[in-house]
Design an enzyme around this catalytic site. Structure first.
Site, PDB file in Angstrom:
ATOM      1  N   LYS A   9       0.824  -1.216   0.000  1.00 46.31           N
ATOM      2  CA  LYS A   9       0.000   0.000   0.000  1.00 46.31           C
ATOM      3  C   LYS A   9       0.860   1.268   0.000  1.00 46.31           C
ATOM      4  CE  LYS A   9      -3.781  -2.368   2.449  1.00 46.31           C
ATOM      5  NZ  LYS A   9      -4.657  -2.347   3.644  1.00 46.31           N
ATOM      6  N   TYR A  49     -12.220  -2.789  -3.337  1.00 45.96           N
ATOM      7  CA  TYR A  49     -12.727  -2.889  -1.968  1.00 45.96           C
ATOM      8  C   TYR A  49     -14.260  -2.899  -1.927  1.00 45.96           C
ATOM      9  CZ  TYR A  49      -8.146  -2.362   0.324  1.00 45.96           C
ATOM     10  OH  TYR A  49      -6.870  -2.553   0.799  1.00 45.96           O
ATOM     11  N   PHE A  57     -15.394   3.032   7.461  1.00 44.83           N
ATOM     12  CA  PHE A  57     -14.008   3.354   7.127  1.00 44.83           C
ATOM     13  C   PHE A  57     -13.756   3.416   5.621  1.00 44.83           C
ATOM     14  CE2 PHE A  57     -14.062  -1.308   7.849  1.00 44.83           C
ATOM     15  CZ  PHE A  57     -13.576  -1.767   6.628  1.00 44.83           C
ATOM     16  N   ARG A  85      -1.695 -14.530   4.011  1.00 45.36           N
ATOM     17  CA  ARG A  85      -2.489 -13.981   5.132  1.00 45.36           C
ATOM     18  C   ARG A  85      -1.734 -14.166   6.456  1.00 45.36           C
ATOM     19  NH1 ARG A  85      -6.661 -10.528   4.017  1.00 45.36           N
ATOM     20  NH2 ARG A  85      -7.229 -10.894   6.174  1.00 45.36           N
ATOM     21  N   THR A  91      -5.431  -7.824  10.608  1.00 44.81           N
ATOM     22  CA  THR A  91      -5.741  -6.542   9.965  1.00 44.81           C
ATOM     23  C   THR A  91      -5.330  -5.354  10.831  1.00 44.81           C
ATOM     24  OG1 THR A  91      -7.638  -7.574   8.882  1.00 44.81           O
ATOM     25  CG2 THR A  91      -7.639  -5.165   9.005  1.00 44.81           C
ATOM     26  N   ARG A 102       2.724  -7.008   9.512  1.00 45.29           N
ATOM     27  CA  ARG A 102       2.026  -5.942  10.237  1.00 45.29           C
ATOM     28  C   ARG A 102       2.463  -5.881  11.695  1.00 45.29           C
ATOM     29  NH1 ARG A 102      -3.823  -7.457   7.538  1.00 45.29           N
ATOM     30  NH2 ARG A 102      -3.788  -5.978   5.797  1.00 45.29           N
ATOM     31  N   ASN A 112      -1.771  -0.221   7.328  1.00 47.30           N
ATOM     32  CA  ASN A 112      -1.253  -1.553   7.659  1.00 47.30           C
ATOM     33  C   ASN A 112      -0.432  -2.206   6.549  1.00 47.30           C
ATOM     34  OD1 ASN A 112      -3.322  -2.255   5.985  1.00 47.30           O
ATOM     35  ND2 ASN A 112      -4.543  -3.320   7.535  1.00 47.30           N
ATOM     36  N   HIS A 115      -1.928  -5.588   1.488  1.00 46.06           N
ATOM     37  CA  HIS A 115      -3.201  -6.282   1.220  1.00 46.06           C
ATOM     38  C   HIS A 115      -2.879  -7.677   0.721  1.00 46.06           C
ATOM     39  CE1 HIS A 115      -7.137  -7.243  -0.528  1.00 46.06           C
ATOM     40  NE2 HIS A 115      -6.441  -7.736  -1.549  1.00 46.06           N
ATOM     41  N   GLU A 126      -9.653 -10.172  -7.912  1.00 43.10           N
ATOM     42  CA  GLU A 126      -8.748  -9.040  -7.675  1.00 43.10           C
ATOM     43  C   GLU A 126      -7.601  -9.012  -8.693  1.00 43.10           C
ATOM     44  OE1 GLU A 126      -7.509  -9.454  -3.617  1.00 43.10           O
ATOM     45  OE2 GLU A 126      -9.496  -8.996  -2.816  1.00 43.10           O
TER      46      GLU A 126
HETATM   47  P1  DAT Z   1      -7.474  -7.095   5.436  1.00 40.80           P
HETATM   48  O1  DAT Z   1      -6.689  -5.993   4.755  1.00 40.80           O
HETATM   49  O2  DAT Z   1      -6.699  -7.693   6.582  1.00 40.80           O
HETATM   50  O3  DAT Z   1      -8.020  -8.126   4.487  1.00 40.80           O
HETATM   51  P2  DAT Z   1     -10.204  -6.088   5.590  1.00 40.80           P
HETATM   52  O4  DAT Z   1     -10.434  -6.712   4.268  1.00 40.80           O
HETATM   53  O5  DAT Z   1     -11.156  -6.427   6.681  1.00 40.80           O
HETATM   54  O6  DAT Z   1      -8.730  -6.398   6.132  1.00 40.80           O
HETATM   55  O7  DAT Z   1     -10.210  -4.498   5.443  1.00 40.80           O
HETATM   56  C1  DAT Z   1      -9.567  -3.903   4.326  1.00 40.80           C
HETATM   57  C2  DAT Z   1      -8.770  -2.729   4.821  1.00 40.80           C
HETATM   58  O8  DAT Z   1      -9.657  -1.737   5.330  1.00 40.80           O
HETATM   59  C3  DAT Z   1      -7.810  -3.034   5.966  1.00 40.80           C
HETATM   60  O9  DAT Z   1      -6.567  -3.537   5.514  1.00 40.80           O
HETATM   61  C4  DAT Z   1      -7.679  -1.699   6.625  1.00 40.80           C
HETATM   62  C5  DAT Z   1      -9.054  -1.083   6.439  1.00 40.80           C
HETATM   63  N1  DAT Z   1      -9.879  -1.312   7.625  1.00 40.80           N
HETATM   64  C6  DAT Z   1     -10.503  -2.454   7.990  1.00 40.80           C
HETATM   65  N2  DAT Z   1     -11.163  -2.329   9.129  1.00 40.80           N
HETATM   66  C7  DAT Z   1     -10.968  -1.044   9.510  1.00 40.80           C
HETATM   67  C8  DAT Z   1     -11.388  -0.264  10.626  1.00 40.80           C
HETATM   68  N3  DAT Z   1     -12.162  -0.784  11.591  1.00 40.80           N
HETATM   69  N4  DAT Z   1     -10.976   1.023  10.692  1.00 40.80           N
HETATM   70  C9  DAT Z   1     -10.204   1.565   9.718  1.00 40.80           C
HETATM   71  N5  DAT Z   1      -9.764   0.894   8.656  1.00 40.80           N
HETATM   72  C10 DAT Z   1     -10.145  -0.394   8.553  1.00 40.80           C
HETATM   73 MG    MG Z   2      -9.496  -8.063   3.056  1.00 42.52          MG
END
Ligand code: DAT
Ligand code: MG
Length: 150
Positions: A9, A49, A57, A85, A91, A102, A112, A115, A126
């Site tokens: 990212k 996304y 968020f 993963r 996350t 992370r 973080n 992805h 994707e």
């Molecule tokens: P991951 O990236 O571990 O697959 P995710 O798909 O649940 O996580 O969410 C995508 C991204 O969105 C994540 O990397 C960071 C952001 N995100 C997720 N939950 C969040 C939250 N509660 N507050 C802020 N950003 C968040």
């Molecule tokens: Mg995800």
């Protein structure tokens, strides 16, 4: 073989951690079959996304992921989705274990670093967003013999 999409990212580029993170992927033995820099635009971020479109968020996430260039990587190999993963960690970096990308290198959920697709089916979707099929290269490494031998 199973493919997964990894994105380094904008914070990975801002913090000059691209090489460090790619080194970790390589050290684990993952095979890179696609790699490029991309500056995502808003429509692309919305598509990538889309499962998070209704979350609070989401606007901040789109703003961040489009804020600068990223590195898109495809790795190919047995269990690559789960292996990536696990390497990434939780996350929320405040909950990610030491030893994960992370857990070692990040502290904020909104920054973080990385992805990784969460299932082989999502990976297919994707990867198609980021790569033309001809950009994914096929090659064999000596280490792949270990998979069939083990
Ligand atoms: P991951 O990236 O571990 O697959 P995710 O798909 O649940 O996580 O969410 C995508 C991204 O969105 C994540 O990397 C960071 C952001 N995100 C997720 N939950 C969040 C939250 N509660 N507050 C802020 N950003 C968040
Ligand atoms: Mg995800």
């Amino acid at each position: 073989m199973e493919r997964t999409l990894i994105l380094l990212k904008p914070d990975a580029l801002q913090r000059a951690l691209v090489g460090v993170i790619i080194s970790r992927l390589e050290a684990r033995g993952l095979k890179i079959t696609g790699l490029k820099m991309v500056h995502m635009d808003k429509p692309m971020a919305h598509q990538h996304y889309s499962v998070h479109a209704d979350k609070g968020f989401f606007p901040g996430l789109v703003e961040f992921i489009t804020s600068g260039p990223i590195v898109a990587i495809v790795v190919d190999g047995k269990d690559s989705v789960q292996i990536v993963r696990t390497l990434m960690g939780e996350t929320d970096p405040s909950k990610a274990l030491p030893g994960t990308i992370r857990g070692d290198l990040a502290k904020d959920i909104g920054r973080n670093l990385i992805h990784g697709s969460d299932s082989p089916e999502q990976a297919v979707r994707e990867i198609a967003l980021f790569f033309d099929p001809v950009e994914l290269l096929s090659y064999t490494r000596d280490t792949e013999r270990w998979i069939t031998e083990s």
